[in-house]
Structure formats: structure tokens, C-alpha cells
Design a protein around this motif. Structure first.
Motif, PDB file in Angstrom:
ATOM      1  N   SER A 192       0.840  -1.192   0.000  1.00  0.00           N
ATOM      2  CA  SER A 192       0.000   0.000   0.000  1.00  0.00           C
ATOM      3  C   SER A 192       0.877   1.245   0.000  1.00  0.00           C
ATOM      4  N   SER A 193       0.292   2.388  -0.394  1.00  0.00           N
ATOM      5  CA  SER A 193       1.044   3.639  -0.398  1.00  0.00           C
ATOM      6  C   SER A 193       1.414   4.072   1.012  1.00  0.00           C
ATOM      7  N   THR A 194       0.711   3.533   2.027  1.00  0.00           N
ATOM      8  CA  THR A 194       1.009   3.867   3.421  1.00  0.00           C
ATOM      9  C   THR A 194       2.072   2.944   4.023  1.00  0.00           C
ATOM     10  N   CYS A 195       2.733   2.181   3.166  1.00  0.00           N
ATOM     11  CA  CYS A 195       3.906   1.372   3.543  1.00  0.00           C
ATOM     12  C   CYS A 195       3.545   0.124   4.344  1.00  0.00           C
ATOM     13  N   THR A 196       2.397  -0.467   4.048  1.00  0.00           N
ATOM     14  CA  THR A 196       2.018  -1.747   4.632  1.00  0.00           C
ATOM     15  C   THR A 196       2.121  -2.833   3.568  1.00  0.00           C
ATOM     16  N   LEU A 197       2.844  -3.904   3.898  1.00  0.00           N
ATOM     17  CA  LEU A 197       2.941  -5.071   3.032  1.00  0.00           C
ATOM     18  C   LEU A 197       1.941  -6.105   3.522  1.00  0.00           C
ATOM     19  N   SER A 198       1.041  -6.542   2.640  1.00  0.00           N
ATOM     20  CA  SER A 198       0.000  -7.496   3.020  1.00  0.00           C
ATOM     21  C   SER A 198       0.270  -8.846   2.374  1.00  0.00           C
ATOM     22  N   PHE A 199       0.295  -9.863   3.231  1.00  0.00           N
ATOM     23  CA  PHE A 199       0.455 -11.247   2.780  1.00  0.00           C
ATOM     24  C   PHE A 199      -0.829 -11.989   3.118  1.00  0.00           C
ATOM     25  N   SER A 200      -1.487 -12.578   2.101  1.00  0.00           N
ATOM     26  CA  SER A 200      -2.797 -13.189   2.286  1.00  0.00           C
ATOM     27  C   SER A 200      -2.756 -14.704   2.277  1.00  0.00           C
ATOM     28  N   GLY A 201      -1.584 -15.276   2.464  1.00  0.00           N
ATOM     29  CA  GLY A 201      -1.465 -16.726   2.403  1.00  0.00           C
ATOM     30  C   GLY A 201      -1.244 -17.185   0.971  1.00  0.00           C
ATOM     31  N   THR A 202      -0.619 -18.333   0.809  1.00  0.00           N
ATOM     32  CA  THR A 202      -0.323 -18.838  -0.529  1.00  0.00           C
ATOM     33  C   THR A 202      -0.150 -20.349  -0.465  1.00  0.00           C
ATOM     34  N   SER A 203      -0.025 -20.964  -1.621  1.00  0.00           N
ATOM     35  CA  SER A 203       0.126 -22.423  -1.687  1.00  0.00           C
ATOM     36  C   SER A 203       1.562 -22.820  -1.365  1.00  0.00           C
ATOM     37  N   THR A 204       1.751 -24.097  -1.088  1.00  0.00           N
ATOM     38  CA  THR A 204       3.088 -24.601  -0.759  1.00  0.00           C
ATOM     39  C   THR A 204       4.062 -24.417  -1.924  1.00  0.00           C
ATOM     40  N   SER A 205       3.547 -24.363  -3.141  1.00  0.00           N
ATOM     41  CA  SER A 205       4.432 -24.196  -4.307  1.00  0.00           C
ATOM     42  C   SER A 205       5.092 -22.822  -4.339  1.00  0.00           C
ATOM     43  N   ASN A 206       4.527 -21.871  -3.584  1.00  0.00           N
ATOM     44  CA  ASN A 206       5.097 -20.516  -3.544  1.00  0.00           C
ATOM     45  C   ASN A 206       5.944 -20.269  -2.306  1.00  0.00           C
ATOM     46  N   GLU A 207       6.191 -21.313  -1.526  1.00  0.00           N
ATOM     47  CA  GLU A 207       7.058 -21.159  -0.363  1.00  0.00           C
ATOM     48  C   GLU A 207       8.504 -20.984  -0.811  1.00  0.00           C
ATOM     49  N   GLY A 208       9.217 -20.088  -0.143  1.00  0.00           N
ATOM     50  CA  GLY A 208      10.611 -19.831  -0.510  1.00  0.00           C
ATOM     51  C   GLY A 208      10.945 -18.357  -0.400  1.00  0.00           C
ATOM     52  N   TRP A 209      12.046 -17.975  -1.037  1.00  0.00           N
ATOM     53  CA  TRP A 209      12.610 -16.628  -0.906  1.00  0.00           C
ATOM     54  C   TRP A 209      12.124 -15.682  -2.006  1.00  0.00           C
ATOM     55  N   TYR A 210      11.945 -14.410  -1.613  1.00  0.00           N
ATOM     56  CA  TYR A 210      11.602 -13.340  -2.551  1.00  0.00           C
ATOM     57  C   TYR A 210      12.477 -12.121  -2.234  1.00  0.00           C
ATOM     58  N   ALA A 211      12.793 -11.368  -3.270  1.00  0.00           N
ATOM     59  CA  ALA A 211      13.536 -10.111  -3.109  1.00  0.00           C
ATOM     60  C   ALA A 211      12.550  -8.949  -3.173  1.00  0.00           C
ATOM     61  N   VAL A 212      12.598  -8.076  -2.161  1.00  0.00           N
ATOM     62  CA  VAL A 212      11.702  -6.920  -2.090  1.00  0.00           C
ATOM     63  C   VAL A 212      12.503  -5.658  -2.373  1.00  0.00           C
ATOM     64  N   GLN A 213      12.053  -4.894  -3.374  1.00  0.00           N
ATOM     65  CA  GLN A 213      12.737  -3.651  -3.764  1.00  0.00           C
ATOM     66  C   GLN A 213      11.714  -2.521  -3.763  1.00  0.00           C
ATOM     67  N   MET A 214      11.823  -1.647  -2.761  1.00  0.00           N
ATOM     68  CA  MET A 214      10.836  -0.585  -2.571  1.00  0.00           C
ATOM     69  C   MET A 214      11.502   0.779  -2.590  1.00  0.00           C
ATOM     70  N   VAL A 215      10.655   1.803  -2.704  1.00  0.00           N
ATOM     71  CA  VAL A 215      11.072   3.200  -2.629  1.00  0.00           C
ATOM     72  C   VAL A 215      10.159   3.904  -1.625  1.00  0.00           C
ATOM     73  N   MET A 216      10.757   4.713  -0.755  1.00  0.00           N
ATOM     74  CA  MET A 216       9.987   5.536   0.185  1.00  0.00           C
ATOM     75  C   MET A 216      10.248   6.995  -0.146  1.00  0.00           C
ATOM     76  N   GLU A 217       9.162   7.798  -0.218  1.00  0.00           N
ATOM     77  CA  GLU A 217       9.268   9.204  -0.606  1.00  0.00           C
ATOM     78  C   GLU A 217       8.506  10.087   0.369  1.00  0.00           C
ATOM     79  N   ASP A 218       8.929  11.352   0.489  1.00  0.00           N
ATOM     80  CA  ASP A 218       8.210  12.320   1.316  1.00  0.00           C
ATOM     81  C   ASP A 218       7.557  13.377   0.424  1.00  0.00           C
ATOM     82  N   PHE A 219       6.290  13.702   0.756  1.00  0.00           N
ATOM     83  CA  PHE A 219       5.495  14.660  -0.007  1.00  0.00           C
ATOM     84  C   PHE A 219       5.053  15.787   0.926  1.00  0.00           C
ATOM     85  N   PRO A 220       5.112  17.046   0.477  1.00  0.00           N
ATOM     86  CA  PRO A 220       4.681  18.151   1.345  1.00  0.00           C
ATOM     87  C   PRO A 220       3.170  18.114   1.576  1.00  0.00           C
ATOM     88  N   ARG A 221       2.750  18.612   2.724  1.00  0.00           N
ATOM     89  CA  ARG A 221       1.318  18.645   3.045  1.00  0.00           C
ATOM     90  C   ARG A 221       0.609  19.810   2.352  1.00  0.00           C
TER      91      ARG A 221
END
Length: 405
Positions: A192-221
């Protein structure tokens, strides 16, 4: 002989291919000098398998760099190590510059990420709303976050900005050269844009390692101007980022757990553990202690994982009780730094991780000592204190003035 050489090359390649586990970079402006030059302090965390560290490159208004802390070890586990490097740059003016960290390769992962690239955009022009130079948003994590494949889990990354800006997250964009190709986000995570990563469960075939590459930015109010010390300026609207930092780490989907309830197999935090996003205040050379406690009814708590300044000291008291103690040096003065932590537990051959929690520690200047001079006097008078209080107080004050040097 040839076979031995080939085996050695394969071993070296295997080590290199599992070397990189992510990075983070943040910055704080320090001083503006009368000649227009500016100093900025840079905090760089590197995650690898063996505490190895590569250097980042600079483009734009780079100036000269000096090192404050060289590759200090923060925390390590069986498969990773996190180190911290702090440098300062003296720049001829307050023009922006960009830092990039690139190389190869990531650990083996299911979303096919090979080489890495991380970018920090440093904005140093004066803001019209604060009349100060911009500071980057602040966050933290450690090299590996892990979840069981059958659980629904939200990972709330810390999103803190010293200037009070709105902080938003997104995945790195290959078209903006924020990552190397391929740059595929983990299909098992929603960001999400509010910096929450949501994991909803997955099958056993998707078990293992993943690389996460994100960017965080600041915006004026609200819309602001950023002014160069030569008088030129630009306008930033609420939809335009001021600065940018990278967040990259490993994400591991473990086999299913018998129960996803916190405190059963997955460690659950207990009081007096501070809540996520809690703020603490201390000053230079004053120790701050953060007490952490957790329990797990059906697994054995094995360790506290944390990420923060390299001078943080971890203490284990047993029975799921830990503390993190930090005595900040002058290098961290007038800065706010995240300290993130999670509890790890084991059951048979399985390893379980608690939720990620982060706090923000703001470091103030060391207070100046206060000296109190005491003066002992004996005063005799025939006046009544009840009827002549004002007269007597004036006489005492006048007498005290005679002792002032």
C-alpha cells in the motif's frame, strides 16, 4: 587440475549469487556555512551474507566525503549480516545530488531478481514551510522478514518523516532506473502507499525466498518552494516527491504453521514492549533502554532480531525478555533514528517470527551543566518580619549584591 579450478569457480559464483540481502539509505542536513556550502550526513545500511560491503556512487552536487563510521556490524543471523556506514559530505552549494548502489547479485529468489540497484535522491534546497533544508523520510528493517504460508499477515513498515511530511511507499520502477532488470515485485505481497505489506497466504508451491525492492518518498502537506542559495527556486505540489530513499530486503515464505494466532507458535509481544511507532527522546551520551518481552506457548523463543544504530547493545534475560540500550554519540545529535525489532522462535525444525515493531528515537544536544552558587549569610535586625517584610527583603537583596563579583 582443470576440474579443481572449475569447482573453485563454481563455489565463488555460488557465494556471490547469495551475497546481497538488501540495503537502506537515509540522510540528514547538518550545517549551512556563510559561503553557501552545506554539510549533510548519510546513513547507509548494507545487508549481505558475510558482512561484506560495497561502495555507492554519487552524481550531481557530490562535494567531498569523509567517513564517520566504517562498516560497523549491527546484527547477524545464520544467513545474513547487517552493517552500518556513516559518512558526511561537504558540498559547495545546496544543489541536489543522487546516490546509487549497484552490483550483482541477489540471493536466489522466486521472483527472478538478479542484479541490484538502489537509489537515494538527496534534496538540500531550503523549504519555504520550515525555512530549513529537507530531511529524508526514516524507516528500518532487517535483512529477512518471514511469514508462514497459511497466515494472513500485515507488515507495517515504519514511515516517519522529521519534517512532518506525508510518507508514501511504492515498488521500485525500472523505467526510473530505481532497480536493475528484471525488477518484478514479489507476487505474494501487496504494497500500500502507506507502507504496509500485506500477505494473504499462498500455496506450498510458492514457499521460498523473494527479493523486495521498494522506494519511500516524502510529499509536502501543502505546496512549497525549494530555494537554491543562488536565488533560484522550484515549486513542489502535494503530489510531487521531495526526496527518495530505497528499502530492499529479503522475504521468506515458510511452511504452514499449526496456528496463526499470536502467542501460540508465532511469538506475541507482551507489556512493557513499546507499540509500533512509539517515540522516545534522549540526548547525547545519555543511555536509553527499550524493554521487550514476548511469549510463545508452543514454540521456544530463541532470539531478538533488531536493526538500528550500530552502537545499540542487545541484552537477553531469558524467558522471552530482552532489552536494547543505546547511548547516542555526537554523530547522531539533532537526528531521529528508527530502531526495529522482532522476536524469533523455533518448533522442531521450523522458525517463526513475530510481527515487526519499530520505535523512533530523537537525539537532542547534550544539556549544558547548570551551576548554582550558594551564599550563607547572617542578618540581624530589630525590625518585625511581620510588619516590615518588604524592607527586610530589600536589605537582604542589597547585601547579596555586595558579594557579586
Amino acid at each position: 587440475m582443470l576440474l579443481s579450478v572449475l569447482l573453485l569457480l563454481l563455489m565463488v559464483c555460488g557465494i556471490q549469487s547469495t551475497h546481497y540481502h538488501g540495503t537502506m539509505m537515509t540522510y540528514y542536513p547538518k550545517e549551512i556555512f556563510s559561503n553557501g556550502s552545506v554539510s549533510v550526513i548519510l546513513h547507509f545500511k548494507s545487508n549481505s551474507q558475510t558482512c561484506t560491503v560495497d561502495l555507492y556512487s554519487c552524481t550531481g552536487n557530490c562535494g567531498t566525503e569523509s567517513t564517520i563510521i566504517i562498516n560497523a556490524k549491527i546484527e547477524s543471523s545464520a544467513s545474513w549480516c547487517q552493517t552500518e556506514r556513516i559518512t558526511t559530505r561537504l558540498l559547495p552549494n545546496n544543489s541536489p545530488f543522487q546516490l546509487s548502489y549497484a552490483g550483482g547479485t541477489w540471493f536466489s529468489n522466486l521472483n527472478g531478481i538478479d542484479s541490484w540497484r538502489a537509489v537515494t535522491s538527496v534534496e538540500l534546497r531550503e523549504r519555504s514551510d520550515t525555512m530549513q533544508i529537507n530531511s529524508s523520510p526514516q524507516t528500518n528493517t532487517f535483512p529477512v522478514l518471514r511469514v508462514p504460508s497459511n497466515c494472513y499477515i500485515n507488515i507495517n513498515l515504519l514511515a516517519f518523516d522529521p519534517d512532518g511530511d506525508v510518507v508514501r511507499c511504492r515498488y521500485a520502477d525500472l523505467s526510473l532506473t530505481e532497480c536493475a532488470s528484471p525488477c518484478t515485485p514479489p507476487p505474494v505481497l501487496a504494497l500500500s502507499s502507506t507502507c504496509t505489506l500485506s500477505f494473504s497466504g499462498t500455496s506450498t508451491s510458492n514457499e521460498g525466498w523473494y527479493a523486495v525492492q521498494m522506494v519511500m518518498e516524502d510529499f509536502p502537506r501543502q505546496s512549497i518552494t525549494l530555494t537554491h542559495n543562488n536565488g533560484s527556486y522550484i515549486v513542489k505540489s502535494t503530489s510531487e516527491a521531495i526526496s527518495q530513499i530505497p528499502i530492499q530486503f529479503g522475504f521468506l515464505v515458510d511452511p504452514a504453521v499449526p496456528s496463526c494466532t499470536k502467542g501460540y507458535y508465532l511469538p506475541g509481544f507482551l507489556s512493557p514492549t513499546p507499540g509500533h511507532g512509539a517515540q522516545f527522546y534522549t540526548h547525547v551520551d545519555k543511555a536509553l533502554e527499550i524493554n521487550i518481552r514476548a511469549s510463545a506457548a508452543h514454540s521456544v523463543i530463541s532470539e531478538l532480531l533488531y536493526s538500528g544504530p550500530s552502537s545499540v547493545v542487545k541484552t537477553s534475560f531469558g524467558s522471552g525478555e530482552f532489552s536494547l540500550t543505546w547511548t547516542p554519540s555526537a554523530a547522531y545529535e539533532e537526528e531521529s533514528h528508527p530502531i526495529c525489532f522482532a522476536i524469533q522462535a523455533s518448533y522442531s525444525s521450523s522458525v517463526y517470527q513475530s510481527e515487526l515493531r519499530c520505535v523512533v528515537v530523537t537525539v537532542k544536544k547534550k544539556p549544558k551543566p547548570i551551576f548554582l552558587n550558594a551564599l550563607r549569610m547572617k542578618i540581624s535586625t530589630t525590625l518585625s518580619l511581620k510588619d516590615n517584610r518588604d524592607v527586610i527583603e530589600n536589605l537582604v537583596c542589597n547585601q547579596c549584591c555586595n558579594y557579586v563579583v
